[in-house]
Scaffold this motif. Sequence first.
Motif, short mmCIF file in Angstrom:
data_model
loop_
_atom_site.label_atom_id
_atom_site.label_comp_id
_atom_site.label_asym_id
_atom_site.label_seq_id
_atom_site.Cartn_x
_atom_site.Cartn_y
_atom_site.Cartn_z
N ALA A 16 62.44 20.50 11.52
CA ALA A 16 62.37 19.84 10.21
C ALA A 16 61.54 20.69 9.24
N GLN A 17 60.46 21.27 9.75
CA GLN A 17 59.59 22.09 8.90
C GLN A 17 60.32 23.38 8.48
N PHE A 18 61.04 23.99 9.41
CA PHE A 18 61.81 25.21 9.07
C PHE A 18 62.83 24.91 7.97
N ASP A 19 63.56 23.80 8.15
CA ASP A 19 64.57 23.42 7.15
C ASP A 19 63.93 23.23 5.78
N ASN A 20 62.78 22.58 5.79
CA ASN A 20 62.09 22.29 4.53
C ASN A 20 61.65 23.58 3.84
N ILE A 21 61.08 24.50 4.60
CA ILE A 21 60.63 25.77 4.00
C ILE A 21 61.83 26.57 3.49
N GLU A 22 62.89 26.62 4.28
CA GLU A 22 64.08 27.37 3.86
C GLU A 22 64.68 26.79 2.57
N ALA A 23 64.59 25.47 2.42
CA ALA A 23 65.13 24.83 1.21
C ALA A 23 64.25 25.10 0.00
N ARG A 24 62.94 25.18 0.22
CA ARG A 24 62.00 25.33 -0.91
C ARG A 24 61.82 26.78 -1.35
N LEU A 25 61.98 27.72 -0.41
CA LEU A 25 61.66 29.12 -0.72
C LEU A 25 62.43 29.72 -1.89
N PRO A 26 63.76 29.47 -2.01
CA PRO A 26 64.48 30.11 -3.12
C PRO A 26 63.90 29.77 -4.48
N GLU A 27 63.33 28.58 -4.61
CA GLU A 27 62.78 28.15 -5.90
C GLU A 27 61.30 28.47 -6.06
N ALA A 28 60.67 28.95 -5.00
CA ALA A 28 59.23 29.25 -5.10
C ALA A 28 59.03 30.43 -6.04
#
Length: 148
Positions: A16-28
């Motif tokens: 769940a944490q990996f999915d969350n980071i992968e989803a957020r990174l492009p917009e960081a």
Amino acid sequence: MTITNFLLGEHAVFYAQFDNIEARLPEAESLPQVKSLGGMLAAALASHAQLENELLFDALDPHFGGSGPVAVMRAEHEQIEGTLDQIPAAEELDRAKSLLLHTITLARQHFAKEEQVLFPMAQQVLDDQTLSELGAQWAERRKVVLSS
Ligand SMILES: [Fe+2]
Ligand SMILES: [Fe+2]
């Protein structure tokens, strides 16, 4: 409950944490933000790897003479930590993002090997009592209350 059950449960939370980071990174958009995500993941992965090393892998070592699949898993822990360790020194946003994404790729591959090879092997090599005793040690280290 056995040690492998508990470690599998930890993997599920990491997914769940990996999915969350992968989803957020492009917009960081800021380097500190990416470094903060990397720092949180590093702390969580380090504690998971330490429990595996000290509870499960130490118990398996006598059966494999400190080599074989257990040695490979230990080496992968170091490889994953080595990649995460580079993030604080990154000077460019894209570099920090790619290190974090690479870490997640390595961790997913590593977890898959544990789930498909190492944990089933541990369930064969270690007897039920040992697996349960290691589970109780895991609960103590994680401060989880087990009802008997
Ligand atoms: Fe591991
Ligand atoms: Fe693991």
